[in-house]
Each structure stands twice: as structure tokens, then as C-alpha cells.
Design a protein around this motif. Structure first.
Motif, PDB file in Angstrom:
ATOM      1  N   GLY A 156      12.449  -8.248   6.504  1.00 57.14           N
ATOM      2  CA  GLY A 156      11.200  -9.515   7.026  1.00 57.14           C
ATOM      3  C   GLY A 156      11.100 -10.106   8.327  1.00 57.14           C
ATOM      4  N   SER A 157      12.006 -10.130   9.635  1.00 61.29           N
ATOM      5  CA  SER A 157      11.750 -10.642  10.255  1.00 61.29           C
ATOM      6  C   SER A 157      10.251  -9.807  11.877  1.00 61.29           C
ATOM      7  CB  SER A 157      13.015  -9.960  11.025  1.00 61.29           C
ATOM      8  OG  SER A 157      13.339  -9.170  11.213  1.00 61.29           O
ATOM      9  N   ARG A 203       0.731  -1.257  -0.195  1.00 64.28           N
ATOM     10  CA  ARG A 203       0.101  -0.098   0.199  1.00 64.28           C
ATOM     11  C   ARG A 203       1.120   0.849   0.052  1.00 64.28           C
ATOM     12  NH1 ARG A 203      -4.899  -0.695   4.237  1.00 64.28           N
ATOM     13  NH2 ARG A 203      -5.773   1.628   3.673  1.00 64.28           N
ATOM     14  N   PRO A 204       0.342   2.080  -0.383  1.00 67.08           N
ATOM     15  CA  PRO A 204       1.307   3.882  -0.631  1.00 67.08           C
ATOM     16  C   PRO A 204       1.413   4.343   0.135  1.00 67.08           C
ATOM     17  CG  PRO A 204      -0.566   4.105  -2.569  1.00 67.08           C
ATOM     18  CD  PRO A 204      -0.772   2.869  -1.763  1.00 67.08           C
ATOM     19  N   GLY A 205       2.605   4.465   1.140  1.00 68.38           N
ATOM     20  CA  GLY A 205       2.804   5.793   1.958  1.00 68.38           C
ATOM     21  C   GLY A 205       2.774   4.825   3.475  1.00 68.38           C
ATOM     22  N   VAL A 206       3.017   3.039   3.101  1.00 63.76           N
ATOM     23  CA  VAL A 206       3.239   1.547   4.563  1.00 63.76           C
ATOM     24  C   VAL A 206       4.677   1.482   4.041  1.00 63.76           C
ATOM     25  CG1 VAL A 206       2.113   0.237   5.359  1.00 63.76           C
ATOM     26  CG2 VAL A 206       0.844   1.423   4.704  1.00 63.76           C
ATOM     27  N   ARG A 207       5.446   0.981   4.801  1.00 56.25           N
ATOM     28  CA  ARG A 207       6.618   0.075   5.167  1.00 56.25           C
ATOM     29  C   ARG A 207       6.649  -0.401   6.215  1.00 56.25           C
ATOM     30  NH1 ARG A 207      10.290   2.442   8.531  1.00 56.25           N
ATOM     31  NH2 ARG A 207       9.654   4.273   9.134  1.00 56.25           N
ATOM     32  N   GLU A 208       7.600  -1.993   6.128  1.00 58.64           N
ATOM     33  CA  GLU A 208       7.307  -2.913   6.964  1.00 58.64           C
ATOM     34  C   GLU A 208       8.380  -2.583   8.052  1.00 58.64           C
ATOM     35  OE1 GLU A 208       8.676  -6.346   5.256  1.00 58.64           O
ATOM     36  OE2 GLU A 208       8.463  -5.642   2.965  1.00 58.64           O
TER      37      GLU A 208
END
Length: 151
Positions: free
Chosen positions: A78-79, A68-73
Motif C-alpha cells: 500500500g505504499s 476491479r477484476p484484472g487489476v492489482r496494486e
């Protein structure tokens, strides 16, 4: 070293999360790793740092939400599946805001709780008076909104 004062934007976002959780009596607030965190039913649920909202969602939805735009992990390696930093552009409307709040609270009952540390820290809270300075344009009313449409 003393903590730096929080910006008005950060205080407004903290107040917005508090308001979203006001109907619950199982909320605890703590500072952790530079984030102002909200625990619901003893489980980490939300965090605030600057203007970013950190949410904990279902790990099985991780890949879909990460796109989604504006979202980061939270962790690009990836942990930490299910933990996302949400930029203001992704919660700028009430509908977007409510979607994040509802999704995090829906996942919370099935989330694993981290074991509580033995030391009990005092409930940390930024100065509530700091958010009362901002008013809506021309109305003289307190502006507590984080939404673009309310500015």
C-alpha cells in the motif's frame, strides 16, 4: 547483460500506448525497473511489462480501483497509492482501454513530478519493425490491436 528481446505482445501493447499518446508532444519514453515507461509532461503516467499495463491514477480512488477484476496494486503493502497493474482481461475491449488511458491522462496534470536525474539518457525505443510482422486475419493489413474483438 544485454536486455532480452521483447515479445510480440509486449511490442503491440507499447505500440498501443504510443498511439494513444500520439496527439501529445510532451511524451518521453524510458525503461525503468523492468518496465517500458511513458512520461507525460515530465510525470510518469504508463508502463508496459510483458502484457501488463501499469497506470498511475488518483490516489484517492485507490481502494475503489483495486477491487476491479484484472487489476492489482503495484505495491501490495500500500505504499504506492494510485499505481495499478492492469491485466489484459481488464483492457480487452476498446471501451476498457480508453477508460484507463483517459483516467491516467486526467490525473496527470495534478500528479507530482519526480525530480529529473542529472544524467540524460537517450530515448529508449523497441524496434518498431517488430510490430509490423503481425497482420489481421485474411486481410493482409497490419494488425496492431490488443483488443479481443479485433483478433
Amino acid at each position: 547483460m544485454p536486455a532480452r528481446p521483447l515479445s510480440d505482445e509486449t511490442l503491440q501493447l507499447i505500440a498501443a500506448v504510443r498511439e494513444a499518446l500520439a496527439h501529445r508532444d510532451d511524451v518521453e519514453e524510458r525503461s525503468m525497473f523492468g518496465w517500458f515507461c511513458f512520461f507525460v509532461d515530465g510525470k510518469w503516467c504508463f508502463g508496459v511489462k510483458r502484457e501488463e499495463l501499469l497506470v498511475r491514477l488518483a490516489p484517492e480512488d485507490h481502494d475503489r480501483i483495486a477491487e476491479r477484476p484484472g487489476v492489482r496494486e503495484l505495491d501490495p503493502r500500500g505504499s504506492m497509492k494510485g499505481y495499478f497493474c492492469v491485466e489484459p482481461s481488464a483492457y480487452a475491449t476498446r471501451a476498457q482501454w480508453e477508460e484507463w488511458i483517459i483516467a491516467a491522462l486526467a490525473y496527470n496534470p495534478s500528479a507530482k513530478a519526480s525530480p529529473r536525474r542529472r544524467t540524460t539518457a537517450a530515448k529508449t525505443s523497441p524496434d518498431p519493425k517488430a510490430t509490423s510482422k503481425t497482420t489481421s486475419k485474411g486481410t493482409g493489413r497490419k494488425r496492431h490491436s490488443i483488443f479481443e474483438s479485433d483478433l
